[in-house]
Design a protein around this motif. Structure first.
Motif, PDB file in Angstrom:
ATOM      1  N   LEU A  36       0.849  -0.973  -0.048  1.00 34.79           N
ATOM      2  CA  LEU A  36      -0.090  -0.107  -0.070  1.00 34.79           C
ATOM      3  C   LEU A  36       0.874   1.284   0.013  1.00 34.79           C
ATOM      4  N   VAL A  37       1.885   1.245   0.956  1.00 30.48           N
ATOM      5  CA  VAL A  37       2.709   2.402   0.818  1.00 30.48           C
ATOM      6  C   VAL A  37       3.379   2.822  -0.375  1.00 30.48           C
ATOM      7  N   LYS A  38       3.878   1.389  -0.905  1.00 30.03           N
ATOM      8  CA  LYS A  38       4.677   1.764  -2.309  1.00 30.03           C
ATOM      9  C   LYS A  38       3.701   2.349  -3.226  1.00 30.03           C
ATOM     10  N   SER A  39       2.463   2.000  -3.316  1.00 31.45           N
ATOM     11  CA  SER A  39       1.659   2.540  -4.199  1.00 31.45           C
ATOM     12  C   SER A  39       1.241   3.890  -4.037  1.00 31.45           C
ATOM     13  N   LEU A  40       1.161   4.111  -2.859  1.00 36.03           N
ATOM     14  CA  LEU A  40       0.478   5.338  -2.396  1.00 36.03           C
ATOM     15  C   LEU A  40       1.756   6.367  -2.553  1.00 36.03           C
ATOM     16  N   MET A  41       2.909   6.089  -2.487  1.00 36.18           N
ATOM     17  CA  MET A  41       4.297   7.061  -2.683  1.00 36.18           C
ATOM     18  C   MET A  41       4.567   7.537  -4.224  1.00 36.18           C
ATOM     19  N   ILE A  42       3.924   6.725  -5.085  1.00 34.96           N
ATOM     20  CA  ILE A  42       4.109   6.877  -6.419  1.00 34.96           C
ATOM     21  C   ILE A  42       2.672   8.098  -6.819  1.00 34.96           C
ATOM     22  N   ASN A  43       1.669   8.100  -6.212  1.00 35.83           N
ATOM     23  CA  ASN A  43       0.698   8.833  -6.369  1.00 35.83           C
ATOM     24  C   ASN A  43       0.839  10.318  -6.450  1.00 35.83           C
ATOM     25  N   GLY A  44       0.598  11.054  -7.468  1.00 32.07           N
ATOM     26  CA  GLY A  44       0.736  12.400  -7.394  1.00 32.07           C
ATOM     27  C   GLY A  44      -0.130  13.426  -6.509  1.00 32.07           C
ATOM     28  N   ASN A  45      -1.250  12.550  -6.245  1.00 29.99           N
ATOM     29  CA  ASN A  45      -2.418  13.149  -5.469  1.00 29.99           C
ATOM     30  C   ASN A  45      -2.162  13.227  -3.829  1.00 29.99           C
ATOM     31  N   ASN A  47      -0.748  14.086  -0.408  1.00 34.59           N
ATOM     32  CA  ASN A  47      -0.209  15.308   0.176  1.00 34.59           C
ATOM     33  C   ASN A  47       0.925  14.892   0.823  1.00 34.59           C
ATOM     34  N   GLN A  48       2.058  15.837   0.602  1.00 35.94           N
ATOM     35  CA  GLN A  48       3.518  15.662   0.992  1.00 35.94           C
ATOM     36  C   GLN A  48       3.807  15.255   2.568  1.00 35.94           C
ATOM     37  N   ASN A  49       2.762  15.628   3.344  1.00 32.90           N
ATOM     38  CA  ASN A  49       2.702  15.677   4.552  1.00 32.90           C
ATOM     39  C   ASN A  49       2.633  13.949   4.890  1.00 32.90           C
ATOM     40  N   VAL A  50       1.696  13.512   4.182  1.00 30.91           N
ATOM     41  CA  VAL A  50       1.209  12.267   4.268  1.00 30.91           C
ATOM     42  C   VAL A  50       2.468  11.183   3.957  1.00 30.91           C
ATOM     43  N   LYS A  51       3.201  11.668   2.839  1.00 34.34           N
ATOM     44  CA  LYS A  51       4.454  11.047   2.190  1.00 34.34           C
ATOM     45  C   LYS A  51       5.431  10.527   3.282  1.00 34.34           C
ATOM     46  N   THR A  52       5.620  11.828   4.359  1.00 42.33           N
ATOM     47  CA  THR A  52       6.434  11.387   5.272  1.00 42.33           C
ATOM     48  C   THR A  52       6.252  10.406   6.319  1.00 42.33           C
ATOM     49  N   VAL A  53       4.753  10.412   6.469  1.00 40.45           N
ATOM     50  CA  VAL A  53       4.231   9.329   7.371  1.00 40.45           C
ATOM     51  C   VAL A  53       4.258   8.078   6.805  1.00 40.45           C
ATOM     52  N   LEU A  54       4.081   7.989   5.594  1.00 41.61           N
ATOM     53  CA  LEU A  54       4.098   6.854   4.625  1.00 41.61           C
ATOM     54  C   LEU A  54       5.434   6.302   4.875  1.00 41.61           C
ATOM     55  N   GLU A  55       6.667   7.132   4.846  1.00 41.12           N
ATOM     56  CA  GLU A  55       7.993   6.564   4.896  1.00 41.12           C
ATOM     57  C   GLU A  55       8.127   5.710   6.139  1.00 41.12           C
ATOM     58  N   GLU A  56       7.579   6.281   7.298  1.00 38.08           N
ATOM     59  CA  GLU A  56       7.838   5.826   8.554  1.00 38.08           C
ATOM     60  C   GLU A  56       7.183   4.398   8.609  1.00 38.08           C
ATOM     61  N   ILE A  57       5.791   4.405   8.116  1.00 43.20           N
ATOM     62  CA  ILE A  57       4.998   3.071   8.061  1.00 43.20           C
ATOM     63  C   ILE A  57       5.704   2.221   7.281  1.00 43.20           C
ATOM     64  N   TRP A  84       0.226   7.752  13.542  1.00 38.62           N
ATOM     65  CA  TRP A  84      -0.019   7.690  11.994  1.00 38.62           C
ATOM     66  C   TRP A  84      -1.340   7.616  11.404  1.00 38.62           C
ATOM     67  N   VAL A  85      -2.400   6.930  12.136  1.00 44.19           N
ATOM     68  CA  VAL A  85      -3.805   7.080  11.978  1.00 44.19           C
ATOM     69  C   VAL A  85      -4.139   8.610  11.727  1.00 44.19           C
ATOM     70  N   GLN A  86      -3.934   9.258  12.842  1.00 42.56           N
ATOM     71  CA  GLN A  86      -4.465  10.426  13.141  1.00 42.56           C
ATOM     72  C   GLN A  86      -3.907  11.408  12.097  1.00 42.56           C
ATOM     73  N   GLU A  87      -2.559  11.397  11.508  1.00 45.70           N
ATOM     74  CA  GLU A  87      -1.955  12.070  10.630  1.00 45.70           C
ATOM     75  C   GLU A  87      -2.478  11.831   9.508  1.00 45.70           C
ATOM     76  N   ILE A  88      -2.847  10.484   8.961  1.00 41.07           N
ATOM     77  CA  ILE A  88      -3.463  10.126   7.682  1.00 41.07           C
ATOM     78  C   ILE A  88      -4.707  11.015   7.712  1.00 41.07           C
ATOM     79  N   ASP A  89      -5.594  10.833   8.541  1.00 38.45           N
ATOM     80  CA  ASP A  89      -7.076  11.263   8.864  1.00 38.45           C
ATOM     81  C   ASP A  89      -6.887  13.012   8.576  1.00 38.45           C
TER      82      ASP A  89
END
Length: 92
Positions: A36-45, A47-57, A84-89
Motif C-alpha cells: 500500500l505504501v509503495k503504491s501511495l508513494m508514487i501517487n501524485g495526489n 499530500n507531501q505530509n502524508v508521504k513523510t508518514v508513509l515513509e515511517e510506516i 500515524w492514523v491521526q496524521e493520515i486522517d
C-alpha cells in the motif's frame, strides 16, 4: 478493479488501527502495508505530509516482516500507530 488512493489510505488506516487495538498482527499484514505504501508513494495526489508518514510506516512494515517477535514489534510502536492514523486522517 484497482483501489483508488482514498481506498488505499482507508485500508492502510484499518490495518494500523487493528495493530494498535489488538497489539498483534501477521507478516502478511506487514507485507500488505508495504504494498500500500509503495503504491501511495508514487501517487501524485497524496499530500507531501502524508508521504513523510508513509515513509515511517514503510520502515515499520519492513521491520515487522523481518522480525522474529512481530507482536513485540507491534507493541513497541503503539504510540506511532495511533499518531500515524491521526496524521493520515488529518491530511487525507
Amino acid at each position: 478493479m484497482p483501489l483508488g488512493h482514498q481506498d488505499q489510505l482507508n485500508l492502510l488506516k484499518d490495518i494500523l488501527s487493528n495493530h494498535q487495538t489488538d497489539c498483534c498482527g501477521s507478516i502478511s499484514e506487514c507485507e500488505q502495508l508495504e504494498r500500500l505504501v509503495k503504491s501511495l508513494m508514487i501517487n501524485g495526489n497524496i499530500n507531501q505530509n502524508v508521504k513523510t508518514v508513509l515513509e515511517e510506516i514503510y520502515e515499520y512494515s519492513q521491520h515487522g516482516i523481518n522480525s522474529s517477535q512481530l507482536d513485540s514489534h507491534i507493541e513497541s510502536h503503539q504510540n506511532e500507530l495511533s499518531q500515524w492514523v491521526q496524521e493520515i486522517d488529518q491530511f487525507s
